[in-house]
Write a protein that holds these residues in place. Structure first.
Motif, PDB file in Angstrom:
ATOM      1  N   THR A  12       8.116   2.912  -3.528  1.00 21.72           N
ATOM      2  CA  THR A  12       6.352   2.234  -4.211  1.00 21.72           C
ATOM      3  C   THR A  12       6.150   1.296  -4.140  1.00 21.72           C
ATOM      4  O   THR A  12       6.370  -0.133  -4.566  1.00 21.72           O
ATOM      5  CB  THR A  12       5.960   3.571  -5.004  1.00 21.72           C
ATOM      6  OG1 THR A  12       6.833   2.733  -6.588  1.00 21.72           O
ATOM      7  CG2 THR A  12       5.749   4.468  -4.671  1.00 21.72           C
ATOM      8  N   SER A  13       4.975   0.281  -4.172  1.00 22.65           N
ATOM      9  CA  SER A  13       4.297  -0.668  -5.279  1.00 22.65           C
ATOM     10  C   SER A  13       4.115  -0.951  -6.018  1.00 22.65           C
ATOM     11  O   SER A  13       4.694  -1.599  -6.263  1.00 22.65           O
ATOM     12  CB  SER A  13       2.850  -0.088  -4.701  1.00 22.65           C
ATOM     13  OG  SER A  13       1.822   0.109  -5.540  1.00 22.65           O
ATOM     14  N   GLN A  14       4.920   0.125  -7.391  1.00 21.88           N
ATOM     15  CA  GLN A  14       5.115  -0.145  -8.386  1.00 21.88           C
ATOM     16  C   GLN A  14       6.471  -0.134  -8.835  1.00 21.88           C
ATOM     17  O   GLN A  14       6.854  -1.873  -9.341  1.00 21.88           O
ATOM     18  CB  GLN A  14       5.386   1.066  -9.437  1.00 21.88           C
ATOM     19  CG  GLN A  14       5.314   1.004 -10.608  1.00 21.88           C
ATOM     20  CD  GLN A  14       3.930  -0.330 -11.059  1.00 21.88           C
ATOM     21  OE1 GLN A  14       3.032  -0.217 -10.935  1.00 21.88           O
ATOM     22  NE2 GLN A  14       4.639  -0.833 -12.250  1.00 21.88           N
ATOM     23  N   ASP A  15       7.744   0.067  -7.451  1.00 21.68           N
ATOM     24  CA  ASP A  15       9.544  -0.176  -7.379  1.00 21.68           C
ATOM     25  C   ASP A  15       9.212  -1.474  -6.928  1.00 21.68           C
ATOM     26  O   ASP A  15       9.550  -2.616  -7.526  1.00 21.68           O
ATOM     27  CB  ASP A  15       9.377   0.435  -6.483  1.00 21.68           C
ATOM     28  CG  ASP A  15       9.476   1.447  -6.524  1.00 21.68           C
ATOM     29  OD1 ASP A  15       9.818   2.059  -7.608  1.00 21.68           O
ATOM     30  OD2 ASP A  15       9.353   2.967  -6.223  1.00 21.68           O
ATOM     31  N   HIS A  27      -4.578  -1.205   3.512  1.00 17.84           N
ATOM     32  CA  HIS A  27      -3.060  -2.047   3.914  1.00 17.84           C
ATOM     33  C   HIS A  27      -2.790  -3.562   3.999  1.00 17.84           C
ATOM     34  O   HIS A  27      -2.732  -4.109   2.166  1.00 17.84           O
ATOM     35  CB  HIS A  27      -2.215  -1.711   5.076  1.00 17.84           C
ATOM     36  CG  HIS A  27      -1.530  -2.589   5.479  1.00 17.84           C
ATOM     37  ND1 HIS A  27      -0.172  -2.790   4.611  1.00 17.84           N
ATOM     38  CD2 HIS A  27      -0.787  -3.168   6.510  1.00 17.84           C
ATOM     39  CE1 HIS A  27       0.521  -3.689   5.594  1.00 17.84           C
ATOM     40  NE2 HIS A  27       0.377  -3.716   6.251  1.00 17.84           N
ATOM     41  N   ALA A  28      -4.185  -4.082   4.347  1.00 13.83           N
ATOM     42  CA  ALA A  28      -4.555  -5.279   3.421  1.00 13.83           C
ATOM     43  C   ALA A  28      -5.064  -6.161   2.600  1.00 13.83           C
ATOM     44  O   ALA A  28      -4.306  -6.373   1.649  1.00 13.83           O
ATOM     45  CB  ALA A  28      -5.603  -6.146   4.492  1.00 13.83           C
ATOM     46  N   VAL A  29      -5.608  -4.894   1.965  1.00 10.97           N
ATOM     47  CA  VAL A  29      -6.368  -4.900   0.813  1.00 10.97           C
ATOM     48  C   VAL A  29      -5.245  -4.776  -0.707  1.00 10.97           C
ATOM     49  O   VAL A  29      -5.116  -5.897  -1.586  1.00 10.97           O
ATOM     50  CB  VAL A  29      -7.289  -4.481  -0.021  1.00 10.97           C
ATOM     51  CG1 VAL A  29      -7.591  -4.051  -0.675  1.00 10.97           C
ATOM     52  CG2 VAL A  29      -8.509  -4.867   1.539  1.00 10.97           C
ATOM     53  N   ASP A  84       0.749  -1.304   0.012  1.00 12.44           N
ATOM     54  CA  ASP A  84      -0.486  -0.445   0.400  1.00 12.44           C
ATOM     55  C   ASP A  84       0.955   1.339  -0.243  1.00 12.44           C
ATOM     56  O   ASP A  84       1.940   1.017   0.865  1.00 12.44           O
ATOM     57  CB  ASP A  84      -1.077  -0.473   1.277  1.00 12.44           C
ATOM     58  CG  ASP A  84      -1.760   1.518   1.554  1.00 12.44           C
ATOM     59  OD1 ASP A  84      -2.597   1.365   0.258  1.00 12.44           O
ATOM     60  OD2 ASP A  84      -2.242   2.072   2.527  1.00 12.44           O
ATOM     61  N   ASP A  85       0.642   2.318  -0.923  1.00 16.61           N
ATOM     62  CA  ASP A  85       1.336   3.393  -1.129  1.00 16.61           C
ATOM     63  C   ASP A  85       1.658   4.403   0.340  1.00 16.61           C
ATOM     64  O   ASP A  85       2.355   4.578   0.189  1.00 16.61           O
ATOM     65  CB  ASP A  85       1.395   4.092  -2.832  1.00 16.61           C
ATOM     66  CG  ASP A  85       1.994   3.469  -3.454  1.00 16.61           C
ATOM     67  OD1 ASP A  85       2.675   2.371  -3.226  1.00 16.61           O
ATOM     68  OD2 ASP A  85       1.627   2.937  -5.083  1.00 16.61           O
ATOM     69  N   TRP A  86       0.197   4.269   0.401  1.00 17.62           N
ATOM     70  CA  TRP A  86       0.229   5.439   1.609  1.00 17.62           C
ATOM     71  C   TRP A  86       1.066   4.504   3.072  1.00 17.62           C
ATOM     72  O   TRP A  86       1.729   5.125   3.599  1.00 17.62           O
ATOM     73  CB  TRP A  86      -1.767   5.264   1.644  1.00 17.62           C
ATOM     74  CG  TRP A  86      -1.463   6.746   3.254  1.00 17.62           C
ATOM     75  CD1 TRP A  86      -1.594   7.742   3.099  1.00 17.62           C
ATOM     76  CD2 TRP A  86      -1.092   6.289   4.410  1.00 17.62           C
ATOM     77  NE1 TRP A  86      -2.119   7.803   4.836  1.00 17.62           N
ATOM     78  CE2 TRP A  86      -1.948   7.427   5.415  1.00 17.62           C
ATOM     79  CE3 TRP A  86      -1.724   5.096   5.203  1.00 17.62           C
ATOM     80  CZ2 TRP A  86      -1.264   7.024   7.306  1.00 17.62           C
ATOM     81  CZ3 TRP A  86      -1.584   4.543   7.284  1.00 17.62           C
ATOM     82  CH2 TRP A  86      -1.596   6.249   7.521  1.00 17.62           C
ATOM     83  N   THR A  87       1.065   3.439   3.032  1.00 14.96           N
ATOM     84  CA  THR A  87       2.102   2.612   4.139  1.00 14.96           C
ATOM     85  C   THR A  87       3.379   3.079   3.649  1.00 14.96           C
ATOM     86  O   THR A  87       3.944   2.721   4.816  1.00 14.96           O
ATOM     87  CB  THR A  87       1.127   1.719   4.444  1.00 14.96           C
ATOM     88  OG1 THR A  87       0.033   1.445   4.904  1.00 14.96           O
ATOM     89  CG2 THR A  87       1.735   0.465   5.510  1.00 14.96           C
ATOM     90  N   LEU A  88       3.704   2.756   2.639  1.00 16.06           N
ATOM     91  CA  LEU A  88       5.365   2.896   2.462  1.00 16.06           C
ATOM     92  C   LEU A  88       5.425   4.009   2.767  1.00 16.06           C
ATOM     93  O   LEU A  88       6.842   4.301   3.476  1.00 16.06           O
ATOM     94  CB  LEU A  88       4.950   2.103   0.952  1.00 16.06           C
ATOM     95  CG  LEU A  88       4.943   0.637   0.205  1.00 16.06           C
ATOM     96  CD1 LEU A  88       4.673   0.257  -1.118  1.00 16.06           C
ATOM     97  CD2 LEU A  88       5.987  -0.408   1.112  1.00 16.06           C
ATOM     98  N   LYS A  89       5.080   4.750   2.688  1.00 15.05           N
ATOM     99  CA  LYS A  89       5.480   6.587   2.575  1.00 15.05           C
ATOM    100  C   LYS A  89       5.377   6.312   4.298  1.00 15.05           C
ATOM    101  O   LYS A  89       6.393   7.048   4.626  1.00 15.05           O
ATOM    102  CB  LYS A  89       4.353   7.101   1.801  1.00 15.05           C
ATOM    103  CG  LYS A  89       5.115   8.347   1.845  1.00 15.05           C
ATOM    104  CD  LYS A  89       4.032   9.276   1.099  1.00 15.05           C
ATOM    105  CE  LYS A  89       4.757  11.283   0.724  1.00 15.05           C
ATOM    106  NZ  LYS A  89       3.804  12.245   0.257  1.00 15.05           N
ATOM    107  N   ARG A  90       4.416   6.066   4.713  1.00 15.04           N
ATOM    108  CA  ARG A  90       4.046   6.724   6.136  1.00 15.04           C
ATOM    109  C   ARG A  90       5.233   5.644   6.682  1.00 15.04           C
ATOM    110  O   ARG A  90       5.678   6.489   7.766  1.00 15.04           O
ATOM    111  CB  ARG A  90       2.601   6.039   6.591  1.00 15.04           C
ATOM    112  CG  ARG A  90       2.359   6.021   8.059  1.00 15.04           C
ATOM    113  CD  ARG A  90       1.513   6.976   8.780  1.00 15.04           C
ATOM    114  NE  ARG A  90       1.731   7.139   9.792  1.00 15.04           N
ATOM    115  CZ  ARG A  90       2.247   7.451  10.932  1.00 15.04           C
ATOM    116  NH1 ARG A  90       3.617   6.975  11.103  1.00 15.04           N
ATOM    117  NH2 ARG A  90       1.504   7.031  12.342  1.00 15.04           N
ATOM    118  N   ILE A  91       5.811   4.476   6.982  1.00 15.54           N
ATOM    119  CA  ILE A  91       6.857   4.201   7.750  1.00 15.54           C
ATOM    120  C   ILE A  91       7.845   4.158   6.715  1.00 15.54           C
ATOM    121  O   ILE A  91       9.571   3.308   6.664  1.00 15.54           O
ATOM    122  CB  ILE A  91       6.742   2.070   7.992  1.00 15.54           C
ATOM    123  CG1 ILE A  91       6.123   1.503   6.225  1.00 15.54           C
ATOM    124  CG2 ILE A  91       5.078   2.608   8.277  1.00 15.54           C
ATOM    125  CD1 ILE A  91       6.084  -0.345   6.313  1.00 15.54           C
TER     126      ILE A  91
END
Length: 168
Positions: free
Chosen positions: A22-25, A57-59, A10-17
């Motif tokens: 990113t998810s694309q990466d 995050h899960a989805v 999840d991009d929001w979560t990846l950025k948050r932590i």
């Protein structure tokens, strides 16, 4: 074989932590590993998005993991240790950790949507026997076990176990 502590798709979560990608990466790097014939496993960090973004995050993690071909998917439940930024944020009210039941519900959502034909390795305070090969064949039993735990386990006891952890 290589391990990748992806933690989230999840991009929001990846950025948050502050993962730095990113998810694309994630997709690009996993596909490069696959093209090179390198087996890999990915880790989903259950609870890392907090209550604020748990469902997404899960989805979104399942969506990304499903586009990859990991030989193993590992999961672990977030434990907040002294001196970590997330614990400090939780103490300031900027991060809401999941309860044991919410951790199990988030894991259930992730696994319901996961379609990777892989081995599953889970670490959870409940000690449910979810780990093993052939995830897709065992998926109905795994989901049934999780649902049973959500409904019947002593969540206060599981909270005490998690709170008494000194290390991972």
């Amino acid at each position: 074989m290589t391990e990748w502590g992806v933690e989230s798709g999840d991009d929001w979560t990846l950025k948050r932590i502050n993962k730095g990608y990113t998810s694309q990466d994630i997709l690009e790097q996993c596909h490069k590993l696959e093209e090179a014939g390198i087996q890999y496993w990915m880790t989903f960090l259950n609870g890392v998005a907090g209550r604020e973004n748990s469902h997404e995050h899960a989805v979104n993690s399942a969506k990304i993991f499903n586009q990859c071909k990991p030989m193993l998917v590992g999961t672990g439940g977030l434990t907040l240790f002294p001196g970590t930024p997330l614990l400090e944020e939780a103490e300031r009210g900027e991060f809401t950790p999941l309860t044991e039941r919410e951790l199990m519900q988030e894991l259930l959502t992730f696994l319901e949507l996961l379609t990777c034909d892989c081995e599953l390795n889970t670490h959870h305070t409940s000690s449910m026997n979810l780990t093993g090969p052939d995830f897709l064949k065992r998926k109905p039993q795994i989901l049934e076990t999780l649902r049973y735990g959500i409904e019947h386990f002593d969540m206060d006891k599981l909270t005490r176990i998690r709170n008494n952890k000194q290390t991972l």
